[in-house]
Design an enzyme around this catalytic site. Structure first.
Site, PDB file in Angstrom:
ATOM      1  N   GLY A 108       2.240   1.889  10.816  1.00 31.59           N
ATOM      2  CA  GLY A 108       3.189   3.002  10.693  1.00 31.59           C
ATOM      3  C   GLY A 108       3.852   3.396  11.999  1.00 31.59           C
ATOM      4  CG  HIS A 124      -5.880   1.587   5.113  1.00 33.40           C
ATOM      5  ND1 HIS A 124      -5.488   2.519   6.029  1.00 33.40           N
ATOM      6  CD2 HIS A 124      -4.823   0.755   4.930  1.00 33.40           C
ATOM      7  CE1 HIS A 124      -4.221   2.279   6.378  1.00 33.40           C
ATOM      8  NE2 HIS A 124      -3.805   1.212   5.718  1.00 33.40           N
ATOM      9  CG  ASN A 173      -1.752   1.201   1.388  1.00 38.46           C
ATOM     10  OD1 ASN A 173      -1.847   2.007   0.459  1.00 38.46           O
ATOM     11  ND2 ASN A 173      -2.381   1.363   2.545  1.00 38.46           N
ATOM     12  CD  GLU A 190      -3.598  -2.896   7.210  1.00 41.70           C
ATOM     13  OE1 GLU A 190      -2.476  -3.081   6.743  1.00 41.70           O
ATOM     14  OE2 GLU A 190      -4.263  -1.876   6.992  1.00 41.70           O
ATOM     15  CE  LYS A 237      -0.065   3.226   4.820  1.00 50.35           C
ATOM     16  NZ  LYS A 237      -0.076   3.382   6.263  1.00 50.35           N
ATOM     17  CD  GLU A 252      -3.125   5.255   6.776  1.00 50.35           C
ATOM     18  OE1 GLU A 252      -3.086   5.333   5.541  1.00 50.35           O
ATOM     19  OE2 GLU A 252      -2.207   4.755   7.462  1.00 50.35           O
ATOM     20  CB  SER A 260       5.105  -2.023  11.999  1.00 50.84           C
ATOM     21  OG  SER A 260       4.648  -0.700  12.190  1.00 50.84           O
TER      22      SER A 260
HETATM   23  C1  PEP Z   1      -0.886  -0.120   6.089  1.00 46.61           C
HETATM   24  O1  PEP Z   1      -1.120   1.065   6.118  1.00 46.61           O
HETATM   25  O2  PEP Z   1      -1.667  -0.879   5.494  1.00 46.61           O
HETATM   26  C2  PEP Z   1       0.300  -0.606   6.785  1.00 46.61           C
HETATM   27  C3  PEP Z   1       0.319  -1.844   7.165  1.00 46.61           C
HETATM   28  O3  PEP Z   1       1.310   0.307   7.017  1.00 46.61           O
HETATM   29  P1  PEP Z   1       2.732   0.007   7.702  1.00 46.61           P
HETATM   30  O4  PEP Z   1       3.264  -1.282   7.100  1.00 46.61           O
HETATM   31  O5  PEP Z   1       3.587   1.180   7.356  1.00 46.61           O
HETATM   32  O6  PEP Z   1       2.495  -0.145   9.161  1.00 46.61           O
END
Ligand code: PEP
Length: 254
Positions: free
Chosen positions: A175, A97, A9, A169, A11, A99, A215
């Site tokens: 992040g 997601h 992703n 997630e 973003k 976000e 992460s």
């Molecule tokens: C995401 O936003 O889907 C995600 C998993 O981000 P990160 O790997 O940076 O934590």
């Protein structure tokens, strides 16, 4: 069919030339490598879907949109619909997601309509679920993911689940550099699979790929992907450099 999937992703990162450069780098690092049954997906911003999809043609790497609008067309200034994303080269879409939920107020009811719009256009849906830190601390994470799945996806017929991938997630891990332990991931993935099984039966549930996101990186991917109910990852930060993303994909290698 239950598949191993690693999806990046991107973003709101990468200009058009930077996206094409990342796609080229990815193509180069994956050239001649055995993906060994792992499906690789990247999700650039809308404007970069087309050039990235063109660049990745013939590589087997699929391109996803990061969102779509629930209507197919019309007076919705600034929005992109499923047919438009598909015509640019997306074969999948990330929906739900955290976000989108947090910053754009997307709730389960709206997401259910976006899921319908995506499936109607033949886009596979990577549907994100996950709890915030307070919910985890209050031991509500099992209930939270259960209600997210029920509210946004349980109106679907069993046959539609062939085109649904779930991504667990935990919001506190996105992040932040903090990751769910492989055991925490396995326990909640098993719960999510049971939620699907209770509604649709074991056969449907066993076929659904459930990805972990939060992460996930070259250092921890192998241990997380080794868990029986973890079928891959949705990767943010570590998908922005081809070498890192390849190293995450390699987490599936013995
Ligand atoms: C995401 O936003 O889907 C995600 C998993 O981000 P990160 O790997 O940076 O934590």
């Amino acid at each position: 069919m239950r598949r191993k999937i690693v999806a990046g992703n991107w973003k709101m990162n990468k200009t058009l030339p930077e996206s094409v450069a990342l796609a080229k780098d990815l193509k180069a690092v994956l050239a001649g490598q055995c993906l060994c049954g792992v499906e690789v997906v990247v999700a650039p911003v809308f404007t970069n879907i087309y050039p990235v999809a063109e660049e990745l043609k013939g590589t087997g790497v699929a391109v996803a949109a990061q969102n779509i609008h629930q209507k197919t067309s019309g007076a919705y200034t600034g929005e992109v619909s499923a047919p438009i994303a598909k015509s640019a080269g997306a074969s999948k879409v990330i929906l739900g997601h955290s976000e989108r939920r947090q910053y754009f107020g997307e709730d389960d009811a709206l997401l259910a309509t976006k899921v319908d719009a995506a499936l109607a256009e033949g886009l596979e849906v990577i549907f994100c679920i996950g709890e915030v830190l307070e919910e985890r601390k209050a031991n509500k994470h099992f209930d939270v993911v259960e209600s997210q799945v029920k509210n946004a996806l349980f109106h679907l017929p069993a046959s539609a689940w062939q085109n649904i991938v779930l991504a667990y997630e935990p919001v506190w891990a996105i992040g932040t550099g903090e990751t769910a332990s492989p055991e925490q991931a396995e326990e909640i993935h098993a719960h999510i699979r049971k939620v699907v099984a209770d509604k649709y039966g074991k056969e449907v549930a066993d076929e659904v790929s459930i990805l972990y996101g939060g992460s996930c990186n070259p250092k921890n991917a192998k241990e997380i992907f080794a868990k029986p109910n973890v079928d891959g990852g949705l990767i943010g930060g570590a998908s922005l450099k081809a070498e890192d993303f390849k190293a995450v994909i390699d987490g599936f290698k013995a």
